[in-house]
Motif scaffolding. Sequence first.
Motif, mmCIF file in Angstrom:
data_model
loop_
_atom_site.group_PDB
_atom_site.id
_atom_site.type_symbol
_atom_site.label_atom_id
_atom_site.label_comp_id
_atom_site.label_asym_id
_atom_site.label_seq_id
_atom_site.Cartn_x
_atom_site.Cartn_y
_atom_site.Cartn_z
ATOM 1 N N CYS A 116 3.688 5.407 47.981
ATOM 2 C CA CYS A 116 4.500 4.550 47.109
ATOM 3 C C CYS A 116 3.957 3.126 47.004
ATOM 4 O O CYS A 116 4.422 2.350 46.154
ATOM 5 C CB CYS A 116 5.937 4.513 47.615
ATOM 6 N N SER A 117 3.012 2.769 47.834
ATOM 7 C CA SER A 117 2.461 1.421 47.825
ATOM 8 C C SER A 117 1.870 1.089 46.455
ATOM 9 O O SER A 117 1.041 1.823 45.933
ATOM 10 C CB SER A 117 1.380 1.295 48.900
ATOM 11 N N GLY A 118 2.350 0.019 45.867
ATOM 12 C CA GLY A 118 1.849 -0.418 44.570
ATOM 13 C C GLY A 118 2.479 0.273 43.380
ATOM 14 O O GLY A 118 2.175 -0.055 42.240
ATOM 15 N N CYS A 119 3.382 1.218 43.603
ATOM 16 C CA CYS A 119 4.023 1.916 42.494
ATOM 17 C C CYS A 119 5.054 1.012 41.835
ATOM 18 O O CYS A 119 5.838 0.350 42.517
ATOM 19 C CB CYS A 119 4.705 3.191 42.994
ATOM 20 N N GLU A 120 5.081 1.012 40.532
ATOM 21 C CA GLU A 120 6.019 0.160 39.802
ATOM 22 C C GLU A 120 7.473 0.565 40.001
ATOM 23 O O GLU A 120 8.378 -0.219 39.748
ATOM 24 C CB GLU A 120 5.676 0.132 38.318
ATOM 25 N N TRP A 121 7.716 1.780 40.458
ATOM 26 C CA TRP A 121 9.078 2.271 40.667
ATOM 27 C C TRP A 121 9.552 2.078 42.100
ATOM 28 O O TRP A 121 10.704 2.406 42.430
ATOM 29 C CB TRP A 121 9.162 3.755 40.298
ATOM 30 N N SER A 122 8.730 1.548 42.966
ATOM 31 C CA SER A 122 9.047 1.442 44.387
ATOM 32 C C SER A 122 10.349 0.681 44.650
ATOM 33 O O SER A 122 11.139 1.082 45.510
ATOM 34 C CB SER A 122 7.886 0.787 45.131
ATOM 35 N N GLY A 123 10.588 -0.385 43.924
ATOM 36 C CA GLY A 123 11.825 -1.158 44.108
ATOM 37 C C GLY A 123 13.063 -0.342 43.801
ATOM 38 O O GLY A 123 14.056 -0.391 44.536
ATOM 39 N N LEU A 124 13.009 0.421 42.715
ATOM 40 C CA LEU A 124 14.131 1.290 42.373
ATOM 41 C C LEU A 124 14.334 2.332 43.464
ATOM 42 O O LEU A 124 15.460 2.588 43.897
ATOM 43 C CB LEU A 124 13.900 1.977 41.025
ATOM 44 N N CYS A 125 13.254 2.908 43.938
ATOM 45 C CA CYS A 125 13.349 3.929 44.978
ATOM 46 C C CYS A 125 13.911 3.345 46.270
ATOM 47 O O CYS A 125 14.691 4.000 46.962
ATOM 48 C CB CYS A 125 11.992 4.578 45.213
ATOM 49 N N ASP A 126 13.535 2.111 46.600
ATOM 50 C CA ASP A 126 14.100 1.434 47.768
ATOM 51 C C ASP A 126 15.612 1.333 47.636
ATOM 52 O O ASP A 126 16.353 1.610 48.583
ATOM 53 C CB ASP A 126 13.539 0.013 47.917
ATOM 54 N N THR A 127 16.070 0.930 46.453
ATOM 55 C CA THR A 127 17.505 0.770 46.200
ATOM 56 C C THR A 127 18.233 2.103 46.311
ATOM 57 O O THR A 127 19.298 2.195 46.923
ATOM 58 C CB THR A 127 17.733 0.139 44.816
ATOM 59 N N VAL A 128 17.664 3.135 45.721
ATOM 60 C CA VAL A 128 18.282 4.469 45.760
ATOM 61 C C VAL A 128 18.369 4.971 47.203
ATOM 62 O O VAL A 128 19.413 5.475 47.627
ATOM 63 C CB VAL A 128 17.511 5.464 44.862
ATOM 64 N N ALA A 129 17.291 4.819 47.957
ATOM 65 C CA ALA A 129 17.286 5.265 49.350
ATOM 66 C C ALA A 129 18.293 4.462 50.175
ATOM 67 O O ALA A 129 19.044 5.045 50.976
ATOM 68 C CB ALA A 129 15.886 5.149 49.945
ATOM 69 N N ALA A 130 18.334 3.155 49.972
ATOM 70 C CA ALA A 130 19.272 2.304 50.717
ATOM 71 C C ALA A 130 20.723 2.652 50.385
ATOM 72 O O ALA A 130 21.615 2.475 51.218
ATOM 73 C CB ALA A 130 19.004 0.834 50.423
ATOM 74 N N GLY A 131 20.958 3.182 49.190
ATOM 75 C CA GLY A 131 22.300 3.584 48.774
ATOM 76 C C GLY A 131 22.651 5.007 49.146
ATOM 77 O O GLY A 131 23.616 5.571 48.624
ATOM 78 N N GLY A 132 21.844 5.608 50.014
ATOM 79 C CA GLY A 132 22.150 6.965 50.469
ATOM 80 C C GLY A 132 21.830 8.042 49.456
ATOM 81 O O GLY A 132 22.377 9.141 49.519
ATOM 82 N N PHE A 133 20.954 7.727 48.496
ATOM 83 C CA PHE A 133 20.505 8.682 47.480
ATOM 84 C C PHE A 133 21.643 9.135 46.567
ATOM 85 O O PHE A 133 21.577 10.204 45.968
ATOM 86 C CB PHE A 133 19.797 9.893 48.103
ATOM 87 N N SER A 134 22.684 8.300 46.469
ATOM 88 C CA SER A 134 23.781 8.639 45.556
ATOM 89 C C SER A 134 23.266 8.556 44.120
ATOM 90 O O SER A 134 22.340 7.804 43.839
ATOM 91 C CB SER A 134 24.972 7.706 45.765
ATOM 92 N N ASP A 135 23.820 9.334 43.275
ATOM 93 C CA ASP A 135 23.459 9.395 41.859
ATOM 94 C C ASP A 135 22.107 10.012 41.575
ATOM 95 O O ASP A 135 21.647 9.997 40.425
ATOM 96 C CB ASP A 135 23.549 8.013 41.187
ATOM 97 N N THR A 136 21.443 10.574 42.594
ATOM 98 C CA THR A 136 20.193 11.275 42.308
ATOM 99 C C THR A 136 20.525 12.566 41.589
ATOM 100 O O THR A 136 21.619 13.116 41.723
ATOM 101 C CB THR A 136 19.386 11.583 43.596
ATOM 102 N N ARG A 137 19.589 13.035 40.783
ATOM 103 C CA ARG A 137 19.864 14.188 39.932
ATOM 104 C C ARG A 137 19.429 15.513 40.531
ATOM 105 O O ARG A 137 19.658 16.556 39.938
ATOM 106 C CB ARG A 137 19.221 13.968 38.568
ATOM 107 N N LEU A 138 18.783 15.479 41.672
ATOM 108 C CA LEU A 138 18.399 16.728 42.355
ATOM 109 C C LEU A 138 19.028 16.737 43.722
ATOM 110 O O LEU A 138 18.915 15.798 44.486
ATOM 111 C CB LEU A 138 16.874 16.858 42.477
#
Length: 138
Positions: A116-138
């Motif tokens: 994930c290093s350098g990925c443009e989506w990393s910040g979003l993924c950090d937020t999703v993981a910190a939120g317990g993966f709520s609202d994930t679609r899988l």
Amino acid sequence: MTVRLRAHHLLCLLTYVGKGYSPAFTANYDKVVKRLGEGEGVVIVSGPDDICAPLIGEPEPHCLRQSAAERDGLAARGVGALLGRPIEDGDRFVLDASSLAGMRKAFAAGLTRQACSGCEWSGLCDTVAAGGFSDTRL
């Protein structure tokens, strides 16, 4: 049928909440996630996969860049270490609830995030993981 996935998309799937590069990309991603959620199997591929499909027609699709291939290698090593076996092209498996839970736990702990290093989506993924993966679609 089987969903074709490149290795780093094993990580991206863990935090997918319906955001993407374009409406067409997101609509396609939703279809892939639906298939996986219904128990369809996965086959690991080298290069563009079923998630990448809407991007292939772009003038310079990032999914063909060396950086994407490098992410695949790092993700394969990280997920393989977690699962206790190598992840290689041609591997087939099902992403069931138990395996997804284990992968999410490792992801949240940072154990499989080298790709994930350098990925443009990393910040979003950090937020999703910190939120317990709520609202994930899988």
